[in-house]
Write a protein that holds these residues in place. Structure first.
Motif, mmCIF file in Angstrom:
data_model
loop_
_atom_site.group_PDB
_atom_site.id
_atom_site.type_symbol
_atom_site.label_atom_id
_atom_site.label_comp_id
_atom_site.label_asym_id
_atom_site.label_seq_id
_atom_site.Cartn_x
_atom_site.Cartn_y
_atom_site.Cartn_z
ATOM 1 N N VAL A 18 0.592 -1.140 0.260
ATOM 2 C CA VAL A 18 0.371 0.324 -0.044
ATOM 3 C C VAL A 18 0.871 1.153 0.247
ATOM 4 C CG1 VAL A 18 -1.480 1.052 1.299
ATOM 5 C CG2 VAL A 18 -1.949 -1.203 1.211
ATOM 6 N N SER A 19 1.850 1.198 1.073
ATOM 7 C CA SER A 19 2.604 2.660 0.788
ATOM 8 C C SER A 19 3.315 2.631 -0.179
ATOM 9 C CB SER A 19 4.158 2.222 1.959
ATOM 10 O OG SER A 19 4.247 0.918 1.662
ATOM 11 N N ILE A 20 3.337 2.018 -1.360
ATOM 12 C CA ILE A 20 4.612 1.266 -2.178
ATOM 13 C C ILE A 20 3.786 2.364 -3.350
ATOM 14 C CG2 ILE A 20 5.799 0.419 -4.318
ATOM 15 C CD1 ILE A 20 7.190 -1.669 -2.147
ATOM 16 N N THR A 21 2.583 2.015 -3.693
ATOM 17 C CA THR A 21 1.400 2.096 -4.502
ATOM 18 C C THR A 21 1.087 3.164 -3.900
ATOM 19 O OG1 THR A 21 0.397 0.041 -4.738
ATOM 20 C CG2 THR A 21 -0.852 1.526 -4.910
ATOM 21 N N VAL A 22 0.896 3.915 -3.063
ATOM 22 C CA VAL A 22 0.915 5.480 -2.792
ATOM 23 C C VAL A 22 1.721 6.526 -3.541
ATOM 24 C CG1 VAL A 22 0.702 7.381 -0.779
ATOM 25 C CG2 VAL A 22 -1.127 5.074 -0.777
ATOM 26 N N ALA A 23 2.873 6.080 -2.579
ATOM 27 C CA ALA A 23 4.274 6.545 -3.539
ATOM 28 C C ALA A 23 3.780 7.037 -5.529
ATOM 29 C CB ALA A 23 5.757 6.227 -3.237
ATOM 30 N N LEU A 24 3.968 5.791 -5.570
ATOM 31 C CA LEU A 24 4.091 5.772 -6.809
ATOM 32 C C LEU A 24 2.469 6.694 -7.819
ATOM 33 C CD1 LEU A 24 4.474 1.680 -8.071
ATOM 34 C CD2 LEU A 24 6.585 3.638 -7.666
ATOM 35 N N LEU A 25 1.603 6.732 -7.237
ATOM 36 C CA LEU A 25 0.543 7.378 -7.750
ATOM 37 C C LEU A 25 0.425 9.035 -7.606
ATOM 38 C CD1 LEU A 25 -2.229 4.895 -6.427
ATOM 39 C CD2 LEU A 25 -1.169 4.862 -9.036
ATOM 40 N N PHE A 26 1.084 9.050 -6.320
ATOM 41 C CA PHE A 26 1.285 10.425 -5.875
ATOM 42 C C PHE A 26 2.718 11.476 -6.278
ATOM 43 C CE2 PHE A 26 -1.833 8.876 -4.042
ATOM 44 C CZ PHE A 26 -3.350 9.074 -4.244
ATOM 45 N N LYS A 37 7.162 19.969 -2.469
ATOM 46 C CA LYS A 37 7.306 18.443 -3.358
ATOM 47 C C LYS A 37 8.099 17.925 -2.831
ATOM 48 C CE LYS A 37 5.298 20.814 -7.824
ATOM 49 N NZ LYS A 37 6.263 21.040 -9.035
ATOM 50 N N VAL A 38 9.603 18.390 -2.421
ATOM 51 C CA VAL A 38 10.650 17.752 -1.838
ATOM 52 C C VAL A 38 10.240 16.617 -0.667
ATOM 53 C CG1 VAL A 38 12.592 17.755 -0.942
ATOM 54 C CG2 VAL A 38 12.491 19.075 -3.570
ATOM 55 N N LEU A 39 9.165 18.181 0.499
ATOM 56 C CA LEU A 39 9.253 17.268 1.952
ATOM 57 C C LEU A 39 7.807 16.606 1.188
ATOM 58 C CD1 LEU A 39 9.640 17.455 4.432
ATOM 59 C CD2 LEU A 39 7.069 19.723 4.387
ATOM 60 N N SER A 40 6.711 16.442 0.247
ATOM 61 C CA SER A 40 6.249 15.342 0.109
ATOM 62 C C SER A 40 6.839 14.260 -0.121
ATOM 63 C CB SER A 40 4.870 15.664 -0.369
ATOM 64 O OG SER A 40 4.409 17.064 -0.133
ATOM 65 N N ARG A 41 7.768 13.787 -0.840
ATOM 66 C CA ARG A 41 8.045 13.032 -0.768
ATOM 67 C C ARG A 41 8.886 12.229 -0.698
ATOM 68 N NH1 ARG A 41 9.786 15.524 -6.964
ATOM 69 N NH2 ARG A 41 7.618 15.663 -8.270
ATOM 70 N N MET A 46 9.945 7.764 3.165
ATOM 71 C CA MET A 46 9.800 7.301 4.889
ATOM 72 C C MET A 46 8.690 6.445 4.997
ATOM 73 S SD MET A 46 10.965 10.734 7.281
ATOM 74 C CE MET A 46 11.127 10.251 8.358
ATOM 75 N N PHE A 47 7.423 6.258 4.505
ATOM 76 C CA PHE A 47 6.410 5.358 5.133
ATOM 77 C C PHE A 47 6.738 4.226 4.514
ATOM 78 C CE2 PHE A 47 1.602 4.291 3.658
ATOM 79 C CZ PHE A 47 0.938 4.312 5.193
ATOM 80 N N CYS A 48 7.417 4.028 3.151
ATOM 81 C CA CYS A 48 7.296 3.257 2.660
ATOM 82 C C CYS A 48 8.782 2.476 3.623
ATOM 83 C CB CYS A 48 8.087 3.264 1.284
ATOM 84 S SG CYS A 48 6.563 4.292 -0.291
ATOM 85 N N GLN A 49 9.628 2.868 3.966
ATOM 86 C CA GLN A 49 10.530 2.074 4.746
ATOM 87 C C GLN A 49 10.062 1.809 6.337
ATOM 88 O OE1 GLN A 49 13.294 5.736 5.257
ATOM 89 N NE2 GLN A 49 14.848 4.426 3.348
ATOM 90 N N VAL A 50 9.166 3.096 6.646
ATOM 91 C CA VAL A 50 8.638 2.267 8.011
ATOM 92 C C VAL A 50 7.705 1.109 7.951
ATOM 93 C CG1 VAL A 50 6.843 3.073 9.813
ATOM 94 C CG2 VAL A 50 9.287 4.815 8.914
ATOM 95 N N THR A 51 7.483 1.387 7.114
ATOM 96 C CA THR A 51 5.998 -0.229 7.019
ATOM 97 C C THR A 51 6.762 -1.350 6.600
ATOM 98 O OG1 THR A 51 6.061 0.408 4.681
ATOM 99 C CG2 THR A 51 4.029 1.365 5.819
#
Length: 373
Positions: A18-26, A37-41, A46-51
């Motif tokens: 889910v975290s990877i999909t969210v990162a790819l979509l947005f 933009k930089v902060l959001s990415r 970090m969300f991907c790494q934490v999960t």
């Protein structure tokens, strides 16, 4: 949702894709100024790494049962109801004056509710009458226990002490003690021991009580050596003789097994210590290790040296060099008859997988000390 339960584990697995999909979509859809933009990415990464880290942590914790519940993980649990003065007793649990200290207390038992723990392991919530400690105790009965041929039989007992941090489920769920020993008991190669594992993480804030009575803080020794044994005697056909009781542990639990057996030869005939240590300060969170007097008094070598007469205890110490072997040799050097110490050199790492392999041999040795009757 339980920390070691299947639903939480599946949730952590699901969060990774889910975290990877969210990162790819947005990733390319983030608007606003460049810093935004930089902060959001960065947040997405970090969300991907934490999960991913969370999933791995849960996998490791479930495999080793290091933390049994959220309170143990977060250090918010406190199982000390009171710290009353503990009356002295020179009797084995269940015999003489010790049996008269309190009336028998019948406990209710249920399942452990942990997918890693076999279904024939029972759990009860015990309120320690002498110690003021409250906590779960897990009990496994040998295959002979419910055999009509053994209906009048009283069984030997082994208390199983986990490391720190550690769960009362670890011996059963990770070391597979009951699953490994059951066929050996049926074959007559291992005595039909009742296996008992009490909670030993008793204080909050990740503090290790070191299986010790600490004035004004906790009666961890009395919990393990008096309240838990008395509960077993009150509820099961357990032999009350100290000659039929043993204590076993790994890592910090090995330290507890060694020192408690030597300090209480009126309660334990034998001890198994796997990859333990003598100096309580070897555990960085040990309250005992931070107090000079307690640190000295709770070193098994010092217990032997201070004993008015050598304790009648047989010890098996299994450890690798640099991981408890030298400590075992120090105990052996300090021991005098009738204390006996057998030190076995291992070659494996400080892991539950290594201690799991030691279980059959250790209990075969224990059967030579406490044989089936």
């Amino acid at each position: 949702m339980e920390l070691t339960g299947t639903p939480f584990f599946l949730l952590t697995v699901l969060l990774v894709p889910v975290s990877i999909t969210v990162a790819l979509l947005f990733w390319g859809k983030v608007g606003g100024p460049q810093p935004v933009k930089v902060l959001s990415r960065i947040v997405m990464i970090m969300f991907c790494q934490v999960t991913a880290v969370l999933m791995v942590f849960v996998m490791v914790n479930n495999a080793n049962l290091i933390y049994g519940n959220w309170d143990d993980l977060l250090g918010t649990g406190n199982h000390v109801r009171a710290v009353p003065p503990v009356p002295p007793s020179d009797q084995a649990a269940g015999s003489g004056d010790a049996a008269k200290e309190h009336p028998k207390v019948k406990q209710s038992f249920g399942g452990v509710n942990d997918p890693l723990v076999p279904g024939d392991v029972q759990k009860t919530e015990l309120k320690g009458q002498l110690s003021g400690v409250d906590g779960e105790v897990l009990v496994w009965l040998p295959p002979q226990y419910n055999d009509p041929a053994y209906k009048d039989k009283k069984f030997p007992v082994v208390e199983l002490i986990p490391g720190f941090p550690g769960s009362s489920s670890t011996w059963y769920g990770t070391l597979k003690v009951s699953e490994q020993l059951k066929p050996l008991m049926q074959q007559g190669k291992v005595a039909p021991f009742i296996l008992v594992s009490p909670r030993t993480v008793l204080l909050g804030n990740s503090q290790d009580a070191g299986c010790t009575d600490i004035s004004g803080k906790i009666n961890a020794d009395a919990w393990i050596t008096r309240d838990v044994p008395q509960m077993v005697l009150d509820n099961f056909r357990a032999d009350p003789s100290a000659d039929r009781w043993a204590i076993a542990g790994y890592s910090a639990g090995a330290h507890c097994a060694a020192k408690l057996s030597l300090a209480h030869p009126n309660r334990y005939r034998a001890a198994i210590a796997m990859s333990g240590y003598n100096d309580p300060a070897n555990e960085k969170d040990s309250l005992v290790g931070k107090d000079p007097k307690l640190r000295e008094a709770n070193n098994p070598v010092n217990i032997l040296k201070a004993a008015q007469q050598p304790p009648k205890v047989a010890m098996l110490i299994s450890a690798s060099k640099g991981d408890g072997y030298e400590d075992g040799e120090a105990i052996r050097a300090a021991a005098k008859a009738p204390t006996t110490v057998q030190v076995e050199e291992g070659t494996g790492p400080h892991t539950t997988e290594q201690w799991k392999k030691m279980v059959p041999g250790a209990f075969t040795w224990l059967t030579s000390i406490i044989p089936a009757q």
